[in-house]
Scaffold this active site. Structure first.
Site, PDB file in Angstrom:
ATOM      1  N   ASP A  85       0.848  -1.202   0.000  1.00 31.55           N
ATOM      2  CA  ASP A  85       0.000   0.000   0.000  1.00 31.55           C
ATOM      3  C   ASP A  85       0.882   1.249   0.000  1.00 31.55           C
ATOM      4  OD1 ASP A  85      -2.338   1.855   0.977  1.00 31.55           O
ATOM      5  OD2 ASP A  85      -3.290  -0.080   0.587  1.00 31.55           O
ATOM      6  N   ASP A  86       0.368   2.320   0.561  1.00 32.22           N
ATOM      7  CA  ASP A  86       1.002   3.647   0.518  1.00 32.22           C
ATOM      8  C   ASP A  86       2.382   3.640   1.219  1.00 32.22           C
ATOM      9  OD1 ASP A  86       1.196   6.352   0.085  1.00 32.22           O
ATOM     10  OD2 ASP A  86      -0.661   6.850   1.105  1.00 32.22           O
ATOM     11  N   LYS A 135      -3.244  -0.834  -7.030  1.00 30.93           N
ATOM     12  CA  LYS A 135      -4.304  -0.173  -6.254  1.00 30.93           C
ATOM     13  C   LYS A 135      -4.134   1.323  -6.484  1.00 30.93           C
ATOM     14  CE  LYS A 135      -5.905   0.757  -1.544  1.00 30.93           C
ATOM     15  NZ  LYS A 135      -5.896   0.323  -0.129  1.00 30.93           N
ATOM     16  N   ASP A 170      -5.479   5.096  -5.738  1.00 33.81           N
ATOM     17  CA  ASP A 170      -6.228   5.859  -4.736  1.00 33.81           C
ATOM     18  C   ASP A 170      -6.709   7.200  -5.292  1.00 33.81           C
ATOM     19  OD1 ASP A 170      -7.267   6.282  -2.193  1.00 33.81           O
ATOM     20  OD2 ASP A 170      -5.454   5.590  -1.178  1.00 33.81           O
ATOM     21  N   ARG A 212     -13.654   0.546  -5.148  1.00 39.62           N
ATOM     22  CA  ARG A 212     -14.155   0.740  -3.785  1.00 39.62           C
ATOM     23  C   ARG A 212     -15.493   1.456  -3.833  1.00 39.62           C
ATOM     24  NH1 ARG A 212     -10.333   1.538   0.296  1.00 39.62           N
ATOM     25  NH2 ARG A 212     -11.951   2.798   1.291  1.00 39.62           N
ATOM     26  N   ASP A 221     -13.181   4.009   4.183  1.00 40.50           N
ATOM     27  CA  ASP A 221     -12.261   2.999   4.727  1.00 40.50           C
ATOM     28  C   ASP A 221     -12.901   2.207   5.867  1.00 40.50           C
ATOM     29  OD1 ASP A 221     -10.509   4.170   3.005  1.00 40.50           O
ATOM     30  OD2 ASP A 221      -8.906   4.425   4.480  1.00 40.50           O
TER      31      ASP A 221
END
Ligand code: GAL
Length: 490
Positions: free
Chosen positions: A74-75, A149, A151, A207, A211
């Protein structure tokens, strides 16, 4: 136009490249993607060791062979761009580079997921890909990633209508495609601008809301929408509980398509904020709604209960069912036995499976164990007329009754008992599709009874728990003691 030339025109139209693709985006995520992502348990504490040790552990406890094949970073992995604008990985966190991580993961039988953002910065303030899509896609392809992924933070105001958002996210889809590498594209714009209406033309998953938070039903001001506003949530937010996400998903999940899934966010199973029944419910519902299943726990300290949830083949077979149809919520009632947060409701979800089976979930969001009922009429509710299925007899398979016991799961974790390959359903050897086609009993769960035509299913469901069942047409008509009742515990 003569008939023959009309026919030629039509066949040419359907033979044109526009209609060649079998799936909307690419041939990936034909069933919802399964894997692991570091964010829920580790947030920004990422490095090479975390990814590789997790992959190793997943292998040892058998979860890779249970189907979890994507390891997604992830990030927080970069240090910005070099003078030529190329994204740079953080050399302290990834001393041997991303290609090395990809090579290692590939050699262990995994696929590698990377993270970026359709904005000028990522959500944790690292360099974003807006305006650098082609260059970044080439960088990612050179690192041999298999998944992105993508965002939505710092998007420079490029949102507000479906078209503006879609145009922004499409740029990366096209850039990935132009690299020639097969990359699963997981859009993460939190349900902004109604992605369930358009994202199937752009991404393999999208999504649908804010979250997730590791709580079953706790409300939170940071997650203001509850589902009561239908599919019009103006601010997705964060700290959304499992029930909150489900109540929003109820309005949009039917828009999922094979190869383009509604993403309810990553799993919290094993992170400690819910009890065993709640985690079973969370996992069951994510599987039944055909959300991607990205584990979000620390696998290096996995406990027996979490392992036996995440590896349950009868539930995974629902997630990975070849028909790819999410369940729909057939009813919802409020109940008086509310929990500490004042929440109390019961729901029934149902949907068709490959080969004519049906999955049914009785969800008890109340604060006590209760008997719950669902009639065949409710389960097979059709908008037009009486569903023929109501007039048939159905065997009932419980999808949790054969759950691996805690001692076996612990022995797998400790490496003292059977090898996981001897215990689990191994998708590396036999796909869910082939296993289902041949009626592999591990995938069906446990036969617990039958419901006759026009009948009703009655199950005791624990607090915050589910009764999750596969219905399969009964070939031999088993007579129940009293008409239309389910003989439980066959
Ligand atoms: C959020 C996203 C999370 C995680 C985080 C990283 O926007 O929904 O899943 O990726 O950013 O900063």
């Amino acid at each position: 136009m003569r008939h023959s030339s009309l026919f030629t025109a039509i066949s040419t139209l359907f033979a044109s490249p526009k209609y060649e693709a079998k799936y909307p985006i690419n041939d990936l995520a034909v069933t919802p993607q399964m894997g692991w992502n570091n964010w829920n348990a580790f947030a920004c504490s990422v490095n090479e060791h975390l990814l590789l040790s997790t992959a190793e552990k997943l292998n040892v406890v058998g979860l890779r062979d249970a189907g979890y094949k994507y390891i997604v970073l992830d990030d927080c992995w970069s240090v910005g761009r070099d003078g030529k604008g190329n994204l740079q990985y953080d050399p302290e966190k990834f001393p041997r580079g991303m290609k090395y991580v990809a090579d290692q993961l590939h050699s262990m039988g995994y696929l590698f997921g990377m993270y970026s953002d359709a904005g000028s910065y990522t959500c944790a303030n690292y360099a974003g890909s807006l305006g650098y899509e082609e260059q970044d896609a080439k960088t990612f392809a050179s690192w041999e990633i298999d998944y992105l992924k993508y965002d939505n933070c710092f998007n420079e105001g490029l949102c507000g209508t479906p078209k503006i958002s879609a145009d922004r996210f499409r740029v990366m889809k096209d850039a990935l495609r132009a690299t020639g590498r097969s990359v699963l594209y997981a859009m993460c714009n939190w349900g902004e601008d109604f992605p369930w209406r358009w994202a199937h033309t752009i991404a393999n998953s999208y999504r649908m809301g804010g979250d997730i938070y590791d709580s079953f039903s706790r409300p939170d001001a940071r997650c203001p929408c509850t589902g009561e506003e239908g599919d019009h949530c103006s601010y997705a937010g964060s700290h959304c509980s499992v029930m909150n996400i489900l109540n929003k998903a109820a309005y949009v999940v039917h828009n999922s398509k094979i190869g383009a899934w509604n993403d309810l966010d990553m799993l919290e199973v094993g992170n400690g904020g819910m009890d065993d029944e709640e985690y079973k419910t969370h996992f069951s519902m994510w599987a039944a709604l055909k959300s991607p299943l990205l584990m979000g726990n620390d696998v290096n300290t996995i406990d027996a209960k979490s392992l036996s949830i995440l590896s349950n083949p009868a539930v995974l077979a629902i997630s990975q069912d070849p028909a790819g149809i999410p369940v729909s919520r057939m009813w919802r009632y409020y109940v008086n036995d509310t929990d500490a947060y004042g929440q109390g409701e019961i729901q029934m979800w149902s949907g068709p499976l490959f080969g004519g089976d049906q999955v049914v979930v009785l969800l008890n969001g109340g604060n006590r164990t209760r008997m719950m009922n669902a009639t065949l009429e409710e389960i097979f509710c059709h908008e037009m007329g009486i569903a023929p299925e109501i007039k048939e007899d159905w065997n009932i398979y419980d999808l949790w009754a054969n759950r691996m016991d805690a001692a076996t799961a612990q022995s797998i974790i400790d490496g003292t008992g059977l090898a996981p390959a001897d215990v689990y359903y191994n998708v590396t050897k036999l796909s869910f599709k082939d296993g289902l086609a041949t009626g592999n009993p591990t995938l069906l769960g446990k036969l617990i009874g039958m419901v006759e035509a026009d009948g009703v299913i009655k199950r005791e469901v624990p607090r915050h728990g589910v009764a999750m069942m596969r219905l399969r047409r009964s070939k031999t008509r088993l007579r129940a003691a009293s008409a239309h009742q389910v003989p439980l515990g066959l």
